[in-house]
Design a protein around this motif. Sequence first.
Motif, PDB file in Angstrom:
ATOM      1  N   ILE A 239      22.554  59.810  59.068  1.00 44.34           N
ATOM      2  CA  ILE A 239      21.317  60.581  58.937  1.00 44.34           C
ATOM      3  C   ILE A 239      20.167  59.613  59.152  1.00 44.34           C
ATOM      4  O   ILE A 239      19.938  58.713  58.332  1.00 44.34           O
ATOM      5  CB  ILE A 239      21.212  61.234  57.541  1.00 44.34           C
ATOM      6  CG1 ILE A 239      22.394  62.156  57.281  1.00 44.34           C
ATOM      7  CG2 ILE A 239      19.887  61.991  57.413  1.00 44.34           C
ATOM      8  CD1 ILE A 239      22.427  63.412  58.102  1.00 44.34           C
ATOM      9  N   HIS A 240      19.432  59.756  60.230  1.00 44.01           N
ATOM     10  CA  HIS A 240      18.367  58.814  60.572  1.00 44.01           C
ATOM     11  C   HIS A 240      16.997  59.256  60.052  1.00 44.01           C
ATOM     12  O   HIS A 240      16.081  58.439  59.942  1.00 44.01           O
ATOM     13  CB  HIS A 240      18.306  58.617  62.085  1.00 44.01           C
ATOM     14  CG  HIS A 240      19.577  58.067  62.659  1.00 44.01           C
ATOM     15  ND1 HIS A 240      20.005  56.771  62.446  1.00 44.01           N
ATOM     16  CD2 HIS A 240      20.536  58.658  63.431  1.00 44.01           C
ATOM     17  CE1 HIS A 240      21.159  56.576  63.069  1.00 44.01           C
ATOM     18  NE2 HIS A 240      21.504  57.693  63.672  1.00 44.01           N
ATOM     19  N   GLY A 241      16.880  60.540  59.757  1.00 44.67           N
ATOM     20  CA  GLY A 241      15.610  61.039  59.245  1.00 44.67           C
ATOM     21  C   GLY A 241      15.663  61.276  57.748  1.00 44.67           C
ATOM     22  O   GLY A 241      16.447  60.637  57.023  1.00 44.67           O
ATOM     23  N   ARG A 242      14.888  62.222  57.265  1.00 44.71           N
ATOM     24  CA  ARG A 242      14.771  62.464  55.823  1.00 44.71           C
ATOM     25  C   ARG A 242      15.595  63.670  55.371  1.00 44.71           C
ATOM     26  O   ARG A 242      15.564  64.031  54.194  1.00 44.71           O
ATOM     27  CB  ARG A 242      13.304  62.665  55.462  1.00 44.71           C
ATOM     28  CG  ARG A 242      12.447  61.420  55.737  1.00 44.71           C
ATOM     29  CD  ARG A 242      10.976  61.691  55.575  1.00 44.71           C
ATOM     30  NE  ARG A 242      10.655  62.104  54.218  1.00 44.71           N
ATOM     31  CZ  ARG A 242       9.440  62.536  53.846  1.00 44.71           C
ATOM     32  NH1 ARG A 242       8.471  62.616  54.753  1.00 44.71           N
ATOM     33  NH2 ARG A 242       9.223  62.884  52.597  1.00 44.71           N
ATOM     34  N   ALA A 243      16.349  64.297  56.285  1.00 50.27           N
ATOM     35  CA  ALA A 243      17.176  65.440  55.910  1.00 50.27           C
ATOM     36  C   ALA A 243      18.234  65.017  54.900  1.00 50.27           C
ATOM     37  O   ALA A 243      18.826  63.932  55.014  1.00 50.27           O
ATOM     38  CB  ALA A 243      17.849  66.044  57.141  1.00 50.27           C
ATOM     39  N   GLU A 244      18.481  65.883  53.909  1.00 51.60           N
ATOM     40  CA  GLU A 244      19.468  65.568  52.880  1.00 51.60           C
ATOM     41  C   GLU A 244      20.885  65.566  53.455  1.00 51.60           C
ATOM     42  O   GLU A 244      21.729  64.764  53.068  1.00 51.60           O
ATOM     43  CB  GLU A 244      19.338  66.576  51.731  1.00 51.60           C
ATOM     44  CG  GLU A 244      20.249  66.334  50.534  1.00 51.60           C
ATOM     45  CD  GLU A 244      21.612  66.998  50.705  1.00 51.60           C
ATOM     46  OE1 GLU A 244      22.597  66.478  50.152  1.00 51.60           O
ATOM     47  OE2 GLU A 244      21.696  68.024  51.409  1.00 51.60           O
ATOM     48  N   SER A 245      21.147  66.467  54.399  1.00 49.38           N
ATOM     49  CA  SER A 245      22.480  66.567  54.997  1.00 49.38           C
ATOM     50  C   SER A 245      22.399  67.418  56.246  1.00 49.38           C
ATOM     51  O   SER A 245      21.330  67.949  56.590  1.00 49.38           O
ATOM     52  CB  SER A 245      23.467  67.199  54.001  1.00 49.38           C
ATOM     53  OG  SER A 245      23.083  68.537  53.706  1.00 49.38           O
TER      54      SER A 245
END
Length: 274
Positions: free
Chosen positions: A240-246
């Motif tokens: 996960i490269h961004g801020r998404a939890e999953s």
Amino acid sequence: MLGTERTPRVAAARKLLRRAGRERAGRFLVEGAQAVREALAAPQVVHELFVTPAAAQRNPDLVGAAHAAGVRVVDVTDGAAASLSDTVTPQGLVAVCDLLDVMLPAALADEPRLVAVLAGVADPGNVGTVVRCADAAGADAVLLAGDTVDPHNGKAVRASTGSVFHLPLARDRDAAAVLDACRAAGLVLLAADAHGEVDLHDPAADALLGGRVAWVFGNEAHGVPAEVLAAADHRVSVPIHGRAESLNLATAAAICLYGSVAARTRLIAASSNA
């Protein structure tokens, strides 16, 4: 005369909206032009086609194909078609088909290279979408292990957009039996897990990911069941490269399946250039 909600054939077909009715009859409902088209293209799967006058006018090719295949075509009212649908906007075209699942050995025959295993997946939309992704990625089968939703559920069938008719499906409530069958077929078990020790994007993982593998995907909220995760040969994470939890289950499945396809392609290219 047009069949109504009270017509015996319509009433009998309506029972297939429930899992118990499907398992008792060995049949399920397929709604919509695209899904019905794929069903009619499959060998001797369709038994009956319910169609409203408006739907028949929109899809004369499907009605003609049904007649040519010897399928009983039943003209029905809009109300009757709606009673066979679990959607907000019924399409007026519903086929009664044989259940599609086969035994595990049959699904894993012919030395499969890429298989998707769904373990404890509860959302029928996700099941159907993973079947569609597996079909698009060229997978050889989709296996449903443990308490996974019925792939013949109306929402699952619609989400597959007809892919349920393109590759073998097999179900077994004994998840361990599914994993054992995969191993017996020569497949390496890769569990999709956020904390996996193998990085999907690591070039060093190509030899593993590009081989003969069965990807195991778990429940939307809880992931792969602990006992299934422990039995896998490797746990693979999607970074996960961004801020998404999953990632959504079906999205993660698509990335993993295509990850194997890409790894295999690189291995073949490297072998050709050697």
